[in-house]
Scaffold this motif. Structure first.
Motif, PDB file in Angstrom:
ATOM      1  N   ASN A 130      40.777  38.069  29.238  1.00 11.73           N
ATOM      2  CA  ASN A 130      39.964  37.482  30.308  1.00 11.73           C
ATOM      3  C   ASN A 130      38.829  36.617  29.770  1.00 11.73           C
ATOM      4  N   SER A 131      38.856  36.335  28.461  1.00  6.82           N
ATOM      5  CA  SER A 131      37.885  35.404  27.878  1.00  6.82           C
ATOM      6  C   SER A 131      38.387  34.970  26.509  1.00  6.82           C
ATOM      7  N   GLU A 132      37.947  33.791  26.099  1.00  5.21           N
ATOM      8  CA  GLU A 132      38.317  33.302  24.778  1.00  5.21           C
ATOM      9  C   GLU A 132      37.745  34.205  23.683  1.00  5.21           C
ATOM     10  N   VAL A 150      44.623  33.038  28.242  1.00  7.35           N
ATOM     11  CA  VAL A 150      43.281  33.423  28.661  1.00  7.35           C
ATOM     12  C   VAL A 150      43.149  33.078  30.139  1.00  7.35           C
ATOM     13  N   ILE A 151      42.972  34.095  30.960  1.00  9.27           N
ATOM     14  CA  ILE A 151      42.767  33.907  32.400  1.00  9.27           C
ATOM     15  C   ILE A 151      41.424  34.533  32.739  1.00  9.27           C
ATOM     16  N   ASN A 152      40.447  33.704  32.986  1.00 10.97           N
ATOM     17  CA  ASN A 152      39.110  34.209  33.276  1.00 10.97           C
ATOM     18  C   ASN A 152      39.079  34.996  34.589  1.00 10.97           C
ATOM     19  N   ASN A 153      38.128  35.920  34.685  1.00  4.96           N
ATOM     20  CA  ASN A 153      37.991  36.706  35.906  1.00  4.96           C
ATOM     21  C   ASN A 153      37.795  35.795  37.111  1.00  4.96           C
ATOM     22  N   GLY A 154      38.488  36.092  38.180  1.00  8.76           N
ATOM     23  CA  GLY A 154      38.352  35.303  39.401  1.00  8.76           C
ATOM     24  C   GLY A 154      37.551  36.054  40.455  1.00  8.76           C
ATOM     25  N   PHE A 155      36.946  35.311  41.343  1.00 11.10           N
ATOM     26  CA  PHE A 155      36.149  35.900  42.420  1.00 11.10           C
ATOM     27  C   PHE A 155      36.534  35.249  43.747  1.00 11.10           C
ATOM     28  N   ASP A 156      36.624  36.055  44.774  1.00 12.56           N
ATOM     29  CA  ASP A 156      36.929  35.569  46.109  1.00 12.56           C
ATOM     30  C   ASP A 156      35.661  34.970  46.699  1.00 12.56           C
ATOM     31  N   THR A 157      35.563  33.640  46.669  1.00 15.93           N
ATOM     32  CA  THR A 157      34.330  32.992  47.120  1.00 15.93           C
ATOM     33  C   THR A 157      34.174  32.987  48.638  1.00 15.93           C
TER      34      THR A 157
END
Length: 225
Positions: A130-132, A150-157
């Motif tokens: 979830n991070s480099e 690498v898939i960064n954490n996502g947030f429901d905006t």
């Protein structure tokens, strides 16, 4: 959640019983199956983890699982690796979140599974971090999966967005007027760097009187912190 909405059949498994809050996070869209009724003791750890491996193996076969994504801990990753041995139709993906501890301070119960995971990691076709920096840490620590993403954490905006009315209400409840508020939201565990936050707060308070600090959360290290 979104995989389910796109037509995939999704199953959620947990090694140990989960707190009720996890059910709220999943919005009760999926049943969460538990492999072990409780975390094993030191003496029974090996036997209990073999039970978990057998239970996971049975579930993977019964559900004809094509992709098994496992993360959050070396023990879970090791159980998933053992459970899918000889199952060519099931692709195993390892998820790495945060950093991999390799300083030996976690005790043999954590260090041994971690070392075993590094040893077998070459047989894992894909690692998702979830991070480099998390991936770089895992690679430096000895993980050598064939490929990585690498898939960064996502947030429901739509759910998590600024709310001026709530800001005014909470600041009033906490009796905060013109001060700047600095906060952290996390489970109360030393691995969340909360001691560093507290040290920084203490240093800043010596220089600034117009600051307030807040920690939101609960967890196993609350008393220690």
């Amino acid at each position: 959640y979104h995989l389910g909405r796109r037509g995939h059949e999704v199953s959620v498994l947990a090694l140990y019983p989960l707190d009720e809050d996890w059910n709220l996070l999943w919005k009760r869209e999926f049943e969460i199956r538990i492999l072990l009724p409780k975390p094993p003791g030191v003496l029974s750890a090996g036997i209990e983890l073999m039970k978990a491996t057998s239970a996971l193996n049975s579930l993977v076969k019964k559900k004809d699982v094509e992709i098994l994504y496992t993360f959050q801990g070396s023990i879970a990753r090791l159980v998933a690796w053992l459970a899918t041995r000889g199952m060519a139709d099931t692709r195993l993906i390892w998820g790495i979140r945060g950093t991999v501890r390799s300083d030996g301070r976690s005790g043999w119960g954590v260090s041994l599974p971690s070392h075993l995971c590094k040893w077998v990691s070459g047989s894992i076709p894909l690692m998702i971090a979830n991070s480099e920096s998390g991936y770089a840490n895992a690679k430096t620590s000895g993980y050598r999966c064939s490929k990585h993403l690498v898939i960064n954490n996502g947030f429901d905006t739509d759910e998590f967005k600024p709310d001026r009315a709530a800001r005014i209400r909470v600041r009033s409840e906490w009796k905060i007027k013109n001060e700047s508020l600095i906060g952290i939201v996390a489970r109360l565990s030393v691995v969340k760097a909360l001691p560093i936050f507290l040290e920084a707060a203490a240093l800043l308070r010596k220089k600034r009187a117009d600051l307030r600090f807040v920690i939101v959360g609960d967890g196993p290290d609350k008393r220690e912190l």
